[in-house]
Design a protein around this motif. Structure first.
Motif, PDB file in Angstrom:
ATOM      1  N   TRP A  46       0.796  -1.112  -0.078  1.00 11.53           N
ATOM      2  CA  TRP A  46       0.111  -0.032  -0.005  1.00 11.53           C
ATOM      3  C   TRP A  46       0.861   1.348  -0.135  1.00 11.53           C
ATOM      4  O   TRP A  46       0.426   2.100  -0.708  1.00 11.53           O
ATOM      5  N   HIS A  76       1.050   6.956  -6.628  1.00 13.32           N
ATOM      6  CA  HIS A  76      -0.040   7.883  -6.768  1.00 13.32           C
ATOM      7  C   HIS A  76       0.644   9.357  -6.467  1.00 13.32           C
ATOM      8  O   HIS A  76       0.144  10.174  -7.567  1.00 13.32           O
ATOM      9  N   HIS A 127      -4.278   3.813  -9.418  1.00 19.11           N
ATOM     10  CA  HIS A 127      -5.695   3.476  -9.104  1.00 19.11           C
ATOM     11  C   HIS A 127      -5.928   1.967  -9.394  1.00 19.11           C
ATOM     12  O   HIS A 127      -6.472   1.354  -8.768  1.00 19.11           O
ATOM     13  N   MET A 185      -4.167  -0.150  -7.153  1.00 20.51           N
ATOM     14  CA  MET A 185      -4.685  -0.122  -5.804  1.00 20.51           C
ATOM     15  C   MET A 185      -6.072  -1.113  -5.746  1.00 20.51           C
ATOM     16  O   MET A 185      -6.371  -1.737  -4.849  1.00 20.51           O
ATOM     17  N   LEU A 186      -6.867  -0.950  -6.956  1.00 22.56           N
ATOM     18  CA  LEU A 186      -8.088  -1.815  -7.069  1.00 22.56           C
ATOM     19  C   LEU A 186      -7.587  -3.233  -7.028  1.00 22.56           C
ATOM     20  O   LEU A 186      -8.275  -4.002  -6.106  1.00 22.56           O
ATOM     21  N   GLU A 236     -12.350  -0.034  -0.033  1.00 23.07           N
ATOM     22  CA  GLU A 236     -11.444   0.241  -1.016  1.00 23.07           C
ATOM     23  C   GLU A 236     -11.734   0.021  -2.339  1.00 23.07           C
ATOM     24  O   GLU A 236     -11.220   0.782  -3.215  1.00 23.07           O
ATOM     25  N   GLN A 256     -11.694   2.993  -5.290  1.00 26.15           N
ATOM     26  CA  GLN A 256     -11.108   2.858  -6.285  1.00 26.15           C
ATOM     27  C   GLN A 256     -11.663   2.873  -7.727  1.00 26.15           C
ATOM     28  O   GLN A 256     -11.037   3.453  -8.659  1.00 26.15           O
ATOM     29  N   ARG A 262     -12.165   6.432  -7.980  1.00 28.00           N
ATOM     30  CA  ARG A 262     -11.096   7.324  -8.336  1.00 28.00           C
ATOM     31  C   ARG A 262     -10.727   6.898 -10.046  1.00 28.00           C
ATOM     32  O   ARG A 262     -10.141   7.906 -10.392  1.00 28.00           O
ATOM     33  N   ARG A 283      -6.062   6.664  -1.463  1.00 25.15           N
ATOM     34  CA  ARG A 283      -6.725   5.421  -0.846  1.00 25.15           C
ATOM     35  C   ARG A 283      -8.248   5.963  -0.660  1.00 25.15           C
ATOM     36  O   ARG A 283      -8.565   7.162  -0.427  1.00 25.15           O
TER      37      ARG A 283
END
Length: 120
Positions: free
Chosen positions: A31, A38, A52, A55-56, A67, A71, A74, A93
């Motif tokens: 993370w 990011h 993103h 992160m997804l 989350e 995401q 985002r 996040r």
């Protein structure tokens, strides 16, 4: 027009670090690397979206529904609004408002400054 080569390399490095950490089960490190990717890449649409998307993927792997939803929203926002406005220093996040700015850690600020100086 900015030269994104330095930022692109930095973001790719952070993404590799995140992937290695994820594979090793070091989720907090993953993370943190994705947040760094990011922050550094958020002014470049493709890099912003990529952070993103990654992160997804991590959120999906760990089953974090909040989350995942954050995401998805985002990714759409990054695709639509990066060229207009980004909240500097935002970690990307779901635990942070998509509209909130934050102080940029000095090491990441230096990468962004180097990118800006190349563009001059």
């Amino acid at each position: 027009m900015t030269n994104a080569s330095g930022v692109t390399g930095a973001v790719r490095g952070f993404l590799r670090t995140a992937d290695e950490a994820r594979r090793a089960g070091r989720l907090e490190a993953a993370w943190a690397a994705l947040e760094a990717a990011h922050i550094v890449g958020q002014r470049h649409t493709g890099l912003h979206i990529r952070s993103h998307v990654e992160m997804l993927g991590l959120a999906s792997q760990v089953g974090d529904r909040r989350e995942i939803v954050g995401q998805i929203a985002r990714i759409a926002g990054a695709a639509i609004a990066t060229w207009v406005w980004v909240p500097d220093g935002n970690t990307g996040r779901a635990s942070m408002s998509a509209f909130a700015s934050a102080p940029i850690p000095e090491d990441l600020a230096a990468l962004r400054r180097a990118d800006a100086s190349v563009a001059e």
